[in-house]
Write a protein that holds these residues in place. Structure first.
Motif, PDB file in Angstrom:
ATOM      1  N   VAL A   1       1.637  11.962  -1.937  1.00  0.00           N
ATOM      2  CA  VAL A   1       2.245  11.107  -1.420  1.00  0.00           C
ATOM      3  C   VAL A   1       1.973  10.728  -0.138  1.00  0.00           C
ATOM      4  CG1 VAL A   1       4.485  11.729   0.335  1.00  0.00           C
ATOM      5  CG2 VAL A   1       4.447  12.251  -2.264  1.00  0.00           C
ATOM      6  N   VAL A   2       1.245  11.454   0.722  1.00  0.00           N
ATOM      7  CA  VAL A   2       0.324  10.438   1.858  1.00  0.00           C
ATOM      8  C   VAL A   2      -0.458   9.427   1.366  1.00  0.00           C
ATOM      9  CG1 VAL A   2      -1.345  10.422   3.308  1.00  0.00           C
ATOM     10  CG2 VAL A   2       0.594  12.607   2.830  1.00  0.00           C
ATOM     11  N   GLN A   3      -1.330   9.648   0.055  1.00  0.00           N
ATOM     12  CA  GLN A   3      -1.573   7.733  -0.497  1.00  0.00           C
ATOM     13  C   GLN A   3      -1.421   7.117  -0.710  1.00  0.00           C
ATOM     14  OE1 GLN A   3      -4.770   8.555  -3.386  1.00  0.00           O
ATOM     15  NE2 GLN A   3      -4.363  11.145  -2.928  1.00  0.00           N
ATOM     16  N   GLY A   4       0.183   7.223  -1.398  1.00  0.00           N
ATOM     17  CA  GLY A   4       0.946   6.077  -1.945  1.00  0.00           C
ATOM     18  C   GLY A   4       1.907   5.268  -0.192  1.00  0.00           C
ATOM     19  N   LEU A   5       1.946   6.237   0.283  1.00  0.00           N
ATOM     20  CA  LEU A   5       3.069   5.559   2.155  1.00  0.00           C
ATOM     21  C   LEU A   5       1.832   4.673   2.574  1.00  0.00           C
ATOM     22  CD1 LEU A   5       4.479   9.335   3.631  1.00  0.00           C
ATOM     23  CD2 LEU A   5       5.827   6.928   2.347  1.00  0.00           C
ATOM     24  N   ALA A   6      -0.229   5.221   2.336  1.00  0.00           N
ATOM     25  CA  ALA A   6      -0.746   4.466   2.682  1.00  0.00           C
ATOM     26  C   ALA A   6      -1.329   2.713   2.282  1.00  0.00           C
ATOM     27  CB  ALA A   6      -1.761   5.085   3.340  1.00  0.00           C
ATOM     28  N   LEU A   7      -0.488   3.334   1.372  1.00  0.00           N
ATOM     29  CA  LEU A   7      -0.452   2.032   0.018  1.00  0.00           C
ATOM     30  C   LEU A   7       0.527   1.108   0.526  1.00  0.00           C
ATOM     31  CD1 LEU A   7      -1.479   2.954  -3.161  1.00  0.00           C
ATOM     32  CD2 LEU A   7      -2.687   2.180  -1.988  1.00  0.00           C
ATOM     33  N   LEU A   8       1.349   1.397   0.778  1.00  0.00           N
ATOM     34  CA  LEU A   8       2.531   1.389   1.100  1.00  0.00           C
ATOM     35  C   LEU A   8       2.380   0.365   2.647  1.00  0.00           C
ATOM     36  CD1 LEU A   8       5.431   3.064   0.357  1.00  0.00           C
ATOM     37  CD2 LEU A   8       4.994   1.279  -0.794  1.00  0.00           C
ATOM     38  N   SER A   9       1.462   0.743   3.694  1.00  0.00           N
ATOM     39  CA  SER A   9       0.972   0.374   4.654  1.00  0.00           C
ATOM     40  C   SER A   9       0.498  -0.837   3.895  1.00  0.00           C
ATOM     41  CB  SER A   9       0.775   1.004   5.737  1.00  0.00           C
ATOM     42  OG  SER A   9      -0.542   2.025   5.149  1.00  0.00           O
ATOM     43  N   ALA A  10      -0.200  -0.850   3.434  1.00  0.00           N
ATOM     44  CA  ALA A  10      -1.460  -2.232   3.446  1.00  0.00           C
ATOM     45  C   ALA A  10      -0.443  -3.364   2.704  1.00  0.00           C
ATOM     46  CB  ALA A  10      -2.332  -1.496   2.648  1.00  0.00           C
ATOM     47  N   LEU A  11       0.493  -3.070   1.515  1.00  0.00           N
ATOM     48  CA  LEU A  11       1.443  -4.327   1.192  1.00  0.00           C
ATOM     49  C   LEU A  11       1.467  -5.159   2.090  1.00  0.00           C
ATOM     50  CD1 LEU A  11       2.997  -2.323  -1.176  1.00  0.00           C
ATOM     51  CD2 LEU A  11       1.858  -3.581  -1.455  1.00  0.00           C
ATOM     52  N   PRO A  12       1.693  -5.540   3.611  1.00  0.00           N
ATOM     53  CA  PRO A  12       1.977  -6.751   4.508  1.00  0.00           C
ATOM     54  C   PRO A  12       0.541  -7.981   4.175  1.00  0.00           C
ATOM     55  CG  PRO A  12       2.963  -4.852   4.825  1.00  0.00           C
ATOM     56  CD  PRO A  12       2.559  -3.796   4.724  1.00  0.00           C
ATOM     57  N   ALA A  13      -1.068  -6.816   4.130  1.00  0.00           N
ATOM     58  CA  ALA A  13      -2.171  -7.829   4.379  1.00  0.00           C
ATOM     59  C   ALA A  13      -1.994  -7.601   2.759  1.00  0.00           C
ATOM     60  CB  ALA A  13      -3.223  -6.451   4.997  1.00  0.00           C
ATOM     61  N   VAL A  14      -2.001  -7.536   1.690  1.00  0.00           N
ATOM     62  CA  VAL A  14      -1.840  -8.023   0.604  1.00  0.00           C
ATOM     63  C   VAL A  14      -0.475  -8.747   0.540  1.00  0.00           C
ATOM     64  CG1 VAL A  14      -1.990  -7.666  -1.652  1.00  0.00           C
ATOM     65  CG2 VAL A  14      -2.730  -5.603  -0.001  1.00  0.00           C
ATOM     66  N   ALA A  15      -0.289  -8.475   0.931  1.00  0.00           N
ATOM     67  CA  ALA A  15       1.108 -10.186   0.826  1.00  0.00           C
ATOM     68  C   ALA A  15       0.507 -11.368   1.198  1.00  0.00           C
ATOM     69  CB  ALA A  15       2.429  -9.866   0.915  1.00  0.00           C
ATOM     70  N   ALA A  16       0.260 -11.035   2.512  1.00  0.00           N
ATOM     71  CA  ALA A  16      -0.426 -12.428   3.285  1.00  0.00           C
ATOM     72  C   ALA A  16      -1.541 -13.008   2.696  1.00  0.00           C
ATOM     73  CB  ALA A  16      -0.148 -11.236   4.461  1.00  0.00           C
ATOM     74  N   THR A  17      -2.355 -12.386   2.096  1.00  0.00           N
ATOM     75  CA  THR A  17      -3.190 -12.633   1.734  1.00  0.00           C
ATOM     76  C   THR A  17      -2.906 -13.224   0.098  1.00  0.00           C
ATOM     77  OG1 THR A  17      -4.716 -10.874   2.580  1.00  0.00           O
ATOM     78  CG2 THR A  17      -6.118 -12.148   0.573  1.00  0.00           C
ATOM     79  N   VAL A  18      -2.396 -12.844  -0.987  1.00  0.00           N
ATOM     80  CA  VAL A  18      -1.919 -13.252  -1.991  1.00  0.00           C
ATOM     81  C   VAL A  18      -0.701 -14.622  -1.849  1.00  0.00           C
ATOM     82  CG1 VAL A  18      -1.498 -12.712  -4.025  1.00  0.00           C
ATOM     83  CG2 VAL A  18      -2.682 -11.584  -2.872  1.00  0.00           C
ATOM     84  N   LEU A  19      -0.025 -14.343  -1.326  1.00  0.00           N
ATOM     85  CA  LEU A  19       1.113 -15.385  -1.768  1.00  0.00           C
ATOM     86  C   LEU A  19       1.689 -16.694   0.321  1.00  0.00           C
ATOM     87  CD1 LEU A  19       4.331 -13.142  -2.022  1.00  0.00           C
ATOM     88  CD2 LEU A  19       2.569 -13.724  -3.619  1.00  0.00           C
ATOM     89  N   GLY A  20       0.844 -15.859   0.795  1.00  0.00           N
ATOM     90  CA  GLY A  20       0.380 -16.918   2.193  1.00  0.00           C
ATOM     91  C   GLY A  20       0.243 -18.104   1.904  1.00  0.00           C
TER      92      GLY A  20
END
Length: 777
Positions: free
Chosen positions: A349-368
Motif C-alpha cells: 500500500v505504501v509503495q502504491g501511494l508512492a507510485l501515485l505521487s510520482a505519476l505527475p512527473a511521469v505524465a509531465a515527461t511523457v505527455l508534456g
C-alpha cells in the motif's frame, strides 16, 4: 459342540437357499403386479366420490419464542420507564430513609429474581429481569448523586460510577454465568472510565488518546481470550471503535505538531496502536483477521514515522523517506506467516501511494511534449525539463520521482517470482523522468530516451510484450521532444525508423514494429521536405516513398500479420500524401495516379487481386481531378474513363466465368455513362449530345439484342426511348395544342377498349417478352 460342514456342502446349501429366495421373489412380484392393476381399475370410481375438505389451520405469523421475547422486552422497557419516572418525579415525596429503602430494596429484589427464574429454566424471563436490574443500578447512581453528592465534580463522579458499574456488572454476570447480558453490558461501560478519569485529572488529548488505546488493548485481550461469544463480539466492536478514536487523535496531534517533540508524541500513539494491531494478528486464530490487523499495524507504524519525517525533512524528500519506511516492513521475517503477509500488504500500500505521487512527473515527461505540435522548430530548449514542459511548471516534489520509482522497481526485482515481471514499468518511468528531474542538457535527455527505446526493443524480443508498448510510448515522447529543433527532428526520426525496422527483422512483434517503423518513415519524409523548404503538395511526392517501400517489402515478408500491418501503414501514408496535396489540383491528380500505380502493382500478387479495384478508383479520381484542373465541364469526359475500364473488366470476367450476369459485368459500366449523359441531355439545348447519345444507345441495344444480353438491351433501349421522347417533346406539345380538346379523351377510351378486347393476347405477349428476356444473360 457346533458342527461345521465342509466347504463343498456349505456351498451347496447356500445355492439351494438362493434358489428358494428367487422363487419366492418371483411370486411376490407377480402378486404386486396384480394388485397394481386392480387398484388402477378402482381409482377412477373412487375419484368421483366427494372428498372431505380438511380444515385449514390459520397461518401463524410469529413463533412462540418470538412472542415471548417481544413481551419480555416490552415489559422490561415499561418497568424501566416506570423506575425512571419514580426516580425523577416522585422522589421528592419521600425522605432520605424512604428513598434509600425503596431504591435499594427494589434493585436488590430485581437483581436477585433471575436466580430463582434460572432454577425454573425461565432463561428469557431472567434475561429481561436482569436487564431491568442493570438499568436500576444506573438510576441508583443518579439518585445517589442527587441525594448525597450534588456538590461533587460531575466528571469525577461519572468516572467513579462507570468504574463501579463495570465491576459490579462483571461480577454479577460471572456469578450468574447463564445470563448473556450483564458481561457484554459491563464491557461497553468499561470503555468510559479511562477517558473520564483523564478528563477529571485535567489530562490533554495525548493522555486521553493513550488511555483510549489502552482500553482498546484490553478489548482485544477480551476478544482473544473471552469464552462467551456475545462478549467476544462486543469486545471486537469496542476495540475497533476505541482504536479508531485513538488513531484519529494521534493523526490530529501529528498534523498539529510543529517540531520533533510534538511529532514524537504522536508517533508514540501510532506505535501503541500498531503494537495492539500486530499483537492481535500474532495471537489471532484466524489467518484472514491476522493479515488485516497486521496490515493495519504496518500502516500505523509508517504513519507515525511520517509524522516525524514531516517536521524533520523537506517536502521533496518526504515521499522517499516514507517509502523506505514502507519497504522496511518487508524486513520483518521472524513472525507468523499471517503477520508477515499482512506487513507485506501494508508495504505494498505504501509503495502504491508512492507510485501515485510520482505519476505527475511521469505524465509531465511523457505527455508534456505533445504541445510541441504547435511550436515546431522554435529553438533549443534550456534543458530536458524545459523540453518536456515547454517552459511550464514542473510538479511539486517531482525531483525525487526517479528515486521513488527506482526503489519500487528494485523491491519488485528482489522479491522475485511473479513480482519481478512488474518491475519493468516503474524502472522505465524512473529512467524516462531522470533527465527532466535532474535538468540534464537537452541533447543528453534525447540520448537517454533513445537508449531507452533501443533497450526496450531489445528486451521485447525475449520478454513480455509490455516492453514493446513501453518502447512505442517512449519513442512517441522523444519524437515530440525532438520537434524543438530541425536537426534533432531529422536525427531522432531517422534513428527511430532504423531501430524499429531492425526490431521488425527479429521476427518477434514484427507487425507492431514494422508498422511503427513505416510511421516514423512517413514523419521523416515530411520533415525532410519541410527542412528543404518544399510546399506541402511537393512534400506529398516525398511521402509517397513510404507506400512504395511498403508495396515492395510486403511480398518478401512471410508472416501474414506483418504483411497486413505493412500494407495498412503504407495505405495510411498514401492517404497522408493525398491530404498534403489536396490544395493543388494538378499535383493532387499526380499523387492519386501514383497511388493508383502502387495499388495496381500490389494487385499483381495473386493474394491481392482486390487491390485492382482500389487502383481503378484512384485512376478515375486522378482523371477527374485533372479534368477539373483543366476546367472541363463535359460530363462524358468524367464518365467515359469509368465506363471503359469497367466494361473491359466485365468482359474479362464473363470470359473467365460465362455464367456471370450481364448486369454484373456490364451494368455498372454502361450506367456510369448513359445515365449522367441522359441527365445532361435534359438541359442541353444543342443537338449534338442527344444525337451521339441516341446513336450510342442504339448501338448498345443492337449489341445486346445480338448477344442476347439483358443489361445492354434494357439500358440501351430505355435510354434510346427517353432520348427520342426528349427530342419529340416540342413537336408533341405543338401537336397536342392543335388537337381539339375532345380528341385525347377519345383516344384514351379507344385505347382502353382495345386493350380490354385483346387483354388475354396482351398478357401472352408480355409473358413472351419476359421469357425472351429471361433466356438472356
Amino acid at each position: 459342540m457346533t458342527h461345521i460342514p465342509p466347504p463343498a456342502e456349505e456351498l451347496r446349501l447356500l445355492d439351494n437357499e438362493l434358489r428358494r429366495l428367487d422363487a419366492r421373489r418371483a411370486q411376490l412380484l407377480a402378486r404386486r403386479a396384480w394388485l397394481i392393476t386392480a387398484l388402477q381399475q378402482v381409482r377412477p370410481l373412487a375419484a368421483t366420490a366427494p372428498q372431505p375438505v380438511a380444515p385449514v389451520a390459520p397461518r401463524r405469523e410469529a413463533t412462540a419464542p418470538g412472542v415471548q421475547n417481544v413481551l419480555l422486552l416490552l415489559g422490561g422497557i415499561l418497568l424501566t420507564v416506570a423506575a425512571m419516572v419514580f426516580t425523577l418525579v416522585s422522589w421528592g415525596h419521600l425522605g432520605i430513609v424512604g428513598r434509600s429503602a425503596v431504591l435499594g430494596a427494589v434493585t436488590l429484589a430485581v437483581l436477585a429474581a433471575p436466580v430463582a427464574l434460572l432454577r425454573r429454566s425461565l432463561r428469557s424471563t431472567a434475561e429481561a429481569v436482569a436487564g431491568l436490574g442493570l438499568a436500576l443500578t444506573v438510576l441508583d447512581a443518579y439518585a445517589l448523586h442527587e441525594a448525597a453528592f450534588q456538590g461533587s465534580d460531575g466528571t469525577t463522579y461519572l468516572a467513579v460510577c462507570t468504574t463501579t458499574l463495570a465491576l459490579l456488572w462483571t461480577a454479577y454476570g460471572t456469578a450468574l454465568g447463564a445470563l448473556r447480558l450483564p458481561r457484554p453490558a459491563a464491557l461497553v461501560v468499561a470503555q468510559l472510565p479511562v477517558p473520564l478519569w483523564v478528563a477529571a485529572a485535567g489530562g490533554g488529548l495525548w493522555t486521553a488518546a493513550a488511555g483510549v488505546l489502552l482500553t482498546a488493548a484490553f478489548d482485544v485481550a477480551v476478544a482473544l481470550r473471552g469464552s462467551a461469544r456475545p462478549v467476544r463480539v462486543v469486545a471486537v466492536v469496542c476495540a475497533i471503535g476505541s482504536g479508531a478514536w485513538g488513531v484519529l487523535a494521534a493523526g490530529v496531534l501529528a498534523l498539529e505538531a510543529s517540531g520533533p517533540a510534538g511529532a514524537g508524541r504522536a508517533a508514540v500513539l501510532f506505535a501503541l496502536a500498531a503494537a495492539i494491531a500486530v499483537a492481535t494478528a500474532w495471537y489471532s486464530p484466524r489467518s484472514d483477521v491476522a493479515q488485516v490487523t497486521a496490515a493495519v499495524g504496518g500502516l500505523l507504524l509508517v504513519a507515525g514515522a511520517g509524522g516525524v519525517l514531516r517536521v524533520t525533512v523537506s517536502d521533496t524528500w518526504l515521499v522517499p523517506a516514507l517509502l523506505v519506511c514502507g519497504i522496511a516492513l518487508l524486513a520483518v521475517v521472524r513472525v507468523p506467516d499471517a503477520v508477515r503477509q499482512g506487513l507485506a500488504v501494508a508495504s505494498a500500500v505504501v509503495q502504491g501511494l508512492a507510485l501515485l505521487s510520482a505519476l505527475p512527473a511521469v505524465a509531465a515527461t511523457v505527455l508534456g511534449p505533445l504541445g510541441r505540435i504547435g511550436d515546431v522548430w522554435s529553438g533549443t530548449p534550456v534543458d530536458a525539463r524545459d523540453a518536456a514542459t515547454l517552459g511550464g511548471v514542473w510538479p511539486s516534489g517531482a525531483d525525487t520521482a526517479p528515486l521513488v520509482l527506482a526503489l519500487v522497481a528494485a523491491v519488485l526485482v528482489v522479491r522475485g517470482g511473479v513480482w519481478r515481471q512488474w518491475a519493468l514499468p516503474p524502472a522505465w518511468a524512473a529512467v524516462v523522468v531522470l533527465p527532466a528531474a535532474l535538468q540534464l542538457p537537452y541533447v543528453v535527455g534525447l540520448s537517454v530516451q533513445g537508449l531507452v527505446v533501443a533497450g526496450l526493443l531489445a528486451a521485447a524480443t525475449a520478454t513480455a510484450p509490455v516492453a514493446l508498448w513501453l518502447a512505442v510510448v517512449t519513442s512517441a515522447g522523444v519524437a515530440f521532444v525532438s520537434l524543438a529543433t530541425e536537426a534533432a527532428t531529422l536525427t531522432v526520426l531517422a534513428v527511430l525508423t532504423a531501430l524499429f525496422a531492425a526490431a521488425a527483422r527479429q521476427g518477434r512483434h514484427a507487425p507492431v514494429t514494422a508498422a511503427v517503423s513505416l510511421g516514423y518513415a512517413t514523419a521523416l519524409a515530411g520533415a525532410v521536405g519541410a527542412a528543404a523548404g518544399w510546399r506541402p503538395e511537393h512534400v506529398a511526392l516525398l511521402v509517397l516513398a513510404v507506400p512504395v517501400a511498403a508495396a515492395l517489402l510486403a511480398p518478401r515478408i512471410i508472416d501474414p500479420a506483418t504483411v497486413l500491418a505493412v500494407e495498412i501503414t503504407g495505405a495510411v501514408a498514401g492517404v497522408v500524401a493525398i491530404g498534403l496535396a489536396v490544395f493543388d489540383a494538378p499535383l493532387l491528380a499526380l499523387v492519386l495516379a501514383l497511388c493508383g500505380v502502387i495499388a495496381a502493382g500490389t494487385a499483381i500478387r495473386p493474394d491481392r487481386r482486390g487491390a485492382g479495384y482500389a487502383a481503378a478508383v484512384l485512376f478515375v479520381l486522378a482523371t477527374w481531378v485533372r479534368l477539373a484542373a483543366w476546367q472541363v465541364d463535359l460530363v462524358e469526359a468524367y464518365t467515359l474513363p469509368v465506363t471503359v475500364p469497367a466494361l473491359v473488366v466485365g468482359f474479362l470476367r464473363r470470359h473467365r466465368a460465362p455464367v456471370t450476369s450481364s448486369w454484373t459485368a456490364y451494368g455498372p459500366g454502361l450506367a456510369a455513362t448513359l445515365l449522367p449523359s441522359l441527365a445532361a441531355v435534359q438541359h442541353d439545348p444543342e443537338w449534338l449530345r442527344p444525337l451521339l447519345l441516341g446513336a450510342a444507345a442504339l448501338l448498345v441495344t443492337l449489341l445486346g439484342a445480338r448477344r442476347r444480353l439483358q443489361a445492354p438491351l434494357v439500358l440501351g433501349g430505355a435510354v434510346l426511348v427517353l432520348v427520342a421522347l426528349h427530342e419529340l417533346a416540342p413537336y408533341l406539345v405543338q401537336f397536342a395544342d392543335a388537337l381539339p380538346r375532345w380528341v385525347p379523351p377519345a383516344l384514351a377510351g379507344l385505347l382502353l377498349l382495345g386493350v380490354g378486347a385483346t387483354y388475354e393476347q396482351r398478357l401472352r405477349d408480355v409473358r413472351r417478352v419476359r421469357e425472351v428476356l429471361g433466356r438472356m444473360s
